[in-house]
Each structure stands twice: as C-alpha cells, then as structure tokens.
Design a protein around this motif. Structure first.
Motif, PDB file in Angstrom:
ATOM      1  N   ASP A   1       0.755  -1.202  -0.106  1.00 33.97           N
ATOM      2  CA  ASP A   1       0.162   0.090   0.103  1.00 33.97           C
ATOM      3  C   ASP A   1       0.835   1.065   0.171  1.00 33.97           C
ATOM      4  O   ASP A   1       0.657   2.378  -0.757  1.00 33.97           O
ATOM      5  CB  ASP A   1      -0.914  -0.124   1.035  1.00 33.97           C
ATOM      6  CG  ASP A   1      -1.745   1.327   1.162  1.00 33.97           C
ATOM      7  OD1 ASP A   1      -2.784   1.388   0.417  1.00 33.97           O
ATOM      8  OD2 ASP A   1      -1.853   2.023   2.063  1.00 33.97           O
TER       9      ASP A   1
ATOM     10  N   TYR B   1      -0.590  -1.821  -6.093  1.00 32.95           N
ATOM     11  CA  TYR B   1      -2.054  -1.993  -6.045  1.00 32.95           C
ATOM     12  C   TYR B   1      -2.534  -3.440  -6.251  1.00 32.95           C
ATOM     13  O   TYR B   1      -3.377  -4.085  -5.314  1.00 32.95           O
ATOM     14  CB  TYR B   1      -2.853  -1.042  -6.900  1.00 32.95           C
ATOM     15  CG  TYR B   1      -3.011   0.442  -6.608  1.00 32.95           C
ATOM     16  CD1 TYR B   1      -3.383   0.825  -5.316  1.00 32.95           C
ATOM     17  CD2 TYR B   1      -2.533   1.202  -7.596  1.00 32.95           C
ATOM     18  CE1 TYR B   1      -3.289   2.151  -4.940  1.00 32.95           C
ATOM     19  CE2 TYR B   1      -2.424   2.612  -7.335  1.00 32.95           C
ATOM     20  CZ  TYR B   1      -3.126   3.062  -5.889  1.00 32.95           C
ATOM     21  OH  TYR B   1      -2.913   4.277  -5.492  1.00 32.95           O
TER      22      TYR B   1
ATOM     23  N   GLU C   1      -1.097  -5.621  -3.320  1.00 30.29           N
ATOM     24  CA  GLU C   1      -1.990  -5.136  -2.145  1.00 30.29           C
ATOM     25  C   GLU C   1      -3.310  -5.983  -2.161  1.00 30.29           C
ATOM     26  O   GLU C   1      -3.772  -6.534  -1.078  1.00 30.29           O
ATOM     27  CB  GLU C   1      -2.068  -3.536  -1.976  1.00 30.29           C
ATOM     28  CG  GLU C   1      -2.858  -3.136  -0.692  1.00 30.29           C
ATOM     29  CD  GLU C   1      -3.462  -1.785  -1.039  1.00 30.29           C
ATOM     30  OE1 GLU C   1      -3.906  -1.372   0.211  1.00 30.29           O
ATOM     31  OE2 GLU C   1      -3.363  -1.212  -2.081  1.00 30.29           O
TER      32      GLU C   1
ATOM     33  N   SER D   1      -8.586  -2.301  -4.841  1.00 25.56           N
ATOM     34  CA  SER D   1      -7.143  -2.230  -5.132  1.00 25.56           C
ATOM     35  C   SER D   1      -6.924  -2.795  -6.545  1.00 25.56           C
ATOM     36  O   SER D   1      -6.007  -2.273  -7.337  1.00 25.56           O
ATOM     37  CB  SER D   1      -6.135  -2.918  -4.069  1.00 25.56           C
ATOM     38  OG  SER D   1      -6.160  -2.409  -2.934  1.00 25.56           O
TER      39      SER D   1
END
Length: 205
Positions: free
Chosen positions: A103, A115, A118, A134
């Motif tokens: 993140d 992203y 994550e 995400s």
C-alpha cells in the motif's frame, strides 16, 4: 448444487491467484555505477590537466546533475526494497504486513504492481471488498498483467457471493479471457454462469 459449484470456483480461484503473484516491479539500478564511473573519470581528467586549478565547480555540477536527474531512480530503489520486503512477508504468510508495505508503494508512486499485490494480500485476509478496490486501481500496460488482474478481480467477486457479485465476476472473467485465454479462468466463468442459472431457477420455483 450452488454451494458445490462455488467450492469448485474457489478451488480454481486459489490456483489462478497463486499463479499470478509473479508480477513485480524491476528497478534499473545501473545508474549508480555509471554515475560513480563518470565522477571518477571527471576527477581523473581534471588531475591530468596542466592547468593549476581543478574544475571543482564543474565536478559538483555533474554530481548534482547525475543525482538530481535520477531522483526517481533513488525513489525506485527504495520502492524495490519495499517490494522485496513485502514479497518476503507475503511468502511467509504475513499478509497484513505485506498489504501495508504494498500500500505504501502504491500510494507513493501509483504503481500498478503495488495496488495489484496489495489486493492479493487483502484477498488472503478475506477482505474481498477492499481487494476489489485495489484491483480496480491497478492499471497495467501489458496484456498478461491486465488478464491476471481481471481474473483475480473475478475471484474476489465470487468470494463475496450473491447474484450481483457473481454477475460482476462474469464480467471480470470475460474481460480477462478477451485479453488472453486461460483454462482455469474459463472454468471459473462456466461455473459462475451455471450458479447464476441455478439462482434464477430457484427464484422461478
């Protein structure tokens, strides 16, 4: 039986998700030895000069130019180190730690890889709604990366369950297959469609 179908989807979803963890960001680090070599060359040629003064200002200018223009490279090195730490945490099953590290990279530099990874870490924590957000932020350039991202997005929607989420999973799987065919994604898509048909039949009964 809808539950059996969903279990089958989850089985394939786990396989597909594990396959797609390989997307990482590679940072070119060759700027640093090149910069050092140029600095040494500059000082060597300056000392060889017959003039009494040495071009220290020009040396400092070159130093500033090299490292000023490569600020992004320095940031990239830090991102690389963070990604490596995050990957290590992920592989160790420390998904919350991995998620926070990914993140930080994603928010700082807007990296699609940040992203995406994550989202995978959130997915492992069963935080599917956050994972979906995400995945949607991960904007990749290559077809393979986009296909993997869409496939994992579909997996997350399946995990949430419910007719609307399954319909969104169908869209995500179809988007993935339009980019690149994958047997497991196709099987997931077929299973979700069958589950939706069963849901419609139950409504009519």
């Amino acid at each position: 039986d809808i539950k059996t179908m969903l279990r089958e989807i989850e089985f394939h979803a786990v396989q597909k998700e594990l396959k797609s963890q390989k997307i990482e960001k590679y940072i070119p680090l060759f700027y640093y030895p090149i910069g050092l070599a140029l600095m040494l060359l500059l000082f060597a040629t300056s000392s060889m000069s017959k003039r009494e003064h040495v071009n220290v200002p020009s040396a400092l200018l070159l130093f500033a130019l090299l490292f000023g223009l490569n600020t992004s490279s320095h940031a990239g090195l830090l991102d690389f180190m963070t990604l490596q730490e995050a990957k290590k945490a992920y592989n160790a099953g420390e998904y919350e730690k991995a998620q926070h590290l990914y993140d930080s990279v994603a928010k700082e530099a807007g990296h699609a890889e940040g992203y995406y990874n994550e989202a995978n870490a959130l997915y492992k924590q069963k935080r599917y709604k956050e994972a979906i957000k995400s995945y949607e932020k991960a904007r990749f350039d290559t077809k393979k990366q986009r296909a993997n991202n869409d496939a994992n997005l579909g997996n997350a929607y399946v995990k949430l369950g419910g007719e609307k989420n399954l319909q969104k999973a169908v869209e995500a799987y179809e988007n993935s297959l339009k980019i690149a065919y994958d047997k497991e994604v196709q099987e997931n898509l077929d299973a979700v469609k069958k589950a939706l048909e069963q849901m419609k039949k139950k409504k009519l009964d």
